[in-house]
Write a protein that holds these residues in place. Structure first.
Motif: not given
Lengths: 354, 354
Positions: A154, B161-165, B169, A176-177, B180, A179-181, A156-161, B90, A86, B172-173
């Motif tokens: 995480d 940047v979010l790339d989620t399941a 999600w 925060s991310a 924040d 904690i959510d994950m 579960k397949g979630n990615k954050v940049v 991204y 990512a 939430r993220l």
């Protein structure tokens, strides 16, 4: 040490637990992941810090979260690769070397997983020379290296940049991310050049972990605690029995206090250890004798194995060592980043071994 | 309407406030930003939904957060561009068309800002045909379009940047990041092809906003409320005076309840409006008469101007209209996504105008 093979992982994990100063996550989880990755992909080449090409593209990888959760929710080896992919996708450039940002605990082993999976050399060094609970608490911060762009992945397949205004914002948003994950994630961060790595990392800490682990193993029937204290240039502060542990997991951290009742030469004395993931303050009979950023290591009194804050239990017999950290942590900027006051203790740092 | 010029922005904002059903953020803030962007970069070309090339790369942009905060912390026009740039970096591909994901409130205007700044055409349509408080509550979700990769940018220089399941999600993220970042951010999300946009968006809603705004302006001395109700295919439910407003900003949303005492033909009756950013439920003398996903619009009794939930004040004289939403929201999947039960009300949706 020029490569890390399956046979090295035991010592590496045992030594990482010592430099973890009670935190950094349980390295045996990292050992399981690393063993699986090395079995699948072969040994990992270890690159001495000073042999890094100045134009290398170095990417540290790590695990983030509450150690209390990490031991219950096992990560997958794929997560490490996802975090790396990512980030390199966002950066638009390849990575030539994997690095370790935190030599203590699970994060000594996670870079081994990444290096094996990606077939890249691993830098022998780290960003702290120990473990710390927050992302910005690394020597590269003192050299102006940015935490971000960083990635968080995480299971579960979630990615954050994240690409943030400063390193404190990186900590806040990544926390925060995380904690959510579910309080445990894989991260890639502090991407830097070889030249930046050579300036800002602590050299040889992965080798040191392996050496400490071997030392404990070989002196098991002698004085492993004394051997570790001598190798770290520190000293044994206290030996005693755990009589109380108070802990709480708040805002993503394992916080708490442990009280130890003295034995052997310390009979009749009492030691209080305060921790936030890592042991931060040691008070002997009410007097502060050790503080972050120096190392406060709690070891099993007999075997010399490190006891993490989440493994502390009533009745354990332990010895507490205090040892000096990398001297750059005692600079004004270093103390502002990770001194006792940052953690909320109105204390001057107590120097050790100086 | 084939272009949006500075002269159109007033009507567009007034109509957007009506489709905002009380939420979606104050469109007058969006109007200020859009006026500034159009002044600097010229008018925005409006592309009818059905004329989109199937292989177009369509990127909706929006503002996320609590409307109560948006009116106090003004965003910068640069933030919109930052969110778009972070995401196209991204994605590794360019964007050919900007779109609107939420036709109600400030988010009818934010895409105008982005389109003007980036010099791209804007699609005449949106993802809801109204406003909703959560990211996944868009018709593209019903068509399998993924919320992510999405970007979140604040005014301090932070980008995520979010790339989620899945789309939940993403909500939430992104919500945690927005909280924040100070409860108000710019986002780019639901990147889709022209073919996907033609299938899943609601056509003509930006033109509809402009038309509603013009209708209110021109019938100011007649019956603007009746004109709006007729154009939306709905009806006037109630006219009365606000006698109580209870509100709280929790978990990033503006939640609350308003009580209205009847006047004109409704004297002696009482209407209760329940809201979470938008008006969600209307109860007349204890009987539920209007529910999400249909539109519950609160307008000034005399001028016909929309009254947002955060602008609701004791003593205001308002009329409440109920009008049908896009029929796809009344499908089983649509109601699961944005029906009364999703919002915590144990109610069957009350159909309007069917």
């Amino acid at each position: 040490m020029t490569t890390i093979t399956a046979a090295d992982l035991g010592d590496l994990a045992a030594g990482a637990a010592i430099l973890g100063t009670g935190g950094g996550g349980d390295p045996h989880i990292g050992r399981l992941l690393a063993a699986s990755a090395v079995a699948a992909h072969g040994p990992v080449e270890l690159c001495p810090l000073q042999e890094l090409p100045p134009d290398a593209s170095v990417l540290p990888v790590a695990m983030m979260g509450a150690p209390t959760v990490m031991v219950e929710k096992l990560p997958s080896t794929e997560q490490v690769a996802k975090a790396t992919e990512a980030l390199s996708g966002y950066l638009g450039r390849g990575v030539t070397h994997i690095a370790c940002i935190e030599a203590g605990g699970v994060n000594s082993l996670i870079p081994v997983v990444a290096a094996a999976q990606l077939g890249l050399p691993l830098v022998d060094g780290d960003g702290m020379g120990r473990a710390f609970p927050e992302l910005q608490m690394v020597l590269p911060t003192l050299y102006g290296v940015s935490t971000t762009p960083m990635s968080v992945a995480d299971e579960k397949g979630n990615k954050v940049v994240l690409d943030t205004a400063d390193n404190h914002w990186a900590e806040r948003l990544a926390r925060s991310a995380t904690i959510d994950m579910g309080c445990s994630t894989m991260i890639a961060l502090y991407g830097m050049t070889g030249a930046q790595a050579r300036d800002s990392l602590v050299p040889g800490t992965l080798s040191l972990c392996a050496e400490l682990g071997a030392l404990v193993r070989r002196s098991r029937h002698g004085d492993p605690v004394g051997a570790v204290a001598a190798r770290l240039g520190g000293r044994r502060l206290f030996t005693g029995k755990v009589i109380d542990v108070e802990r709480r997991t708040t805002t993503g951290f394992a916080r708490g206090t442990a009280t130890l009742s003295g034995m052997d030469g310390d009979a009749g004395r009492e030691l209080v250890l305060r921790f936030q993931n890592e042991y931060l303050v040691a008070e002997l009979d009410g007097e502060v004798r050790g503080t972050v950023p120096d190392l406060i290591c709690t070891l099993d009194r007999d075997s010399g194995e490190a006891v993490t804050t989440e493994a502390l239990r009533f009745g354990q017999r332990v010895s507490v060592i205090i040892a000096p950290c990398d001297p750059r942590w005692h600079s004004e900027a270093g103390l502002a980043l990770a001194g006792p006051r940052y953690f909320g203790y109105d204390l001057d740092p107590v120097g050790v071994g100086r």
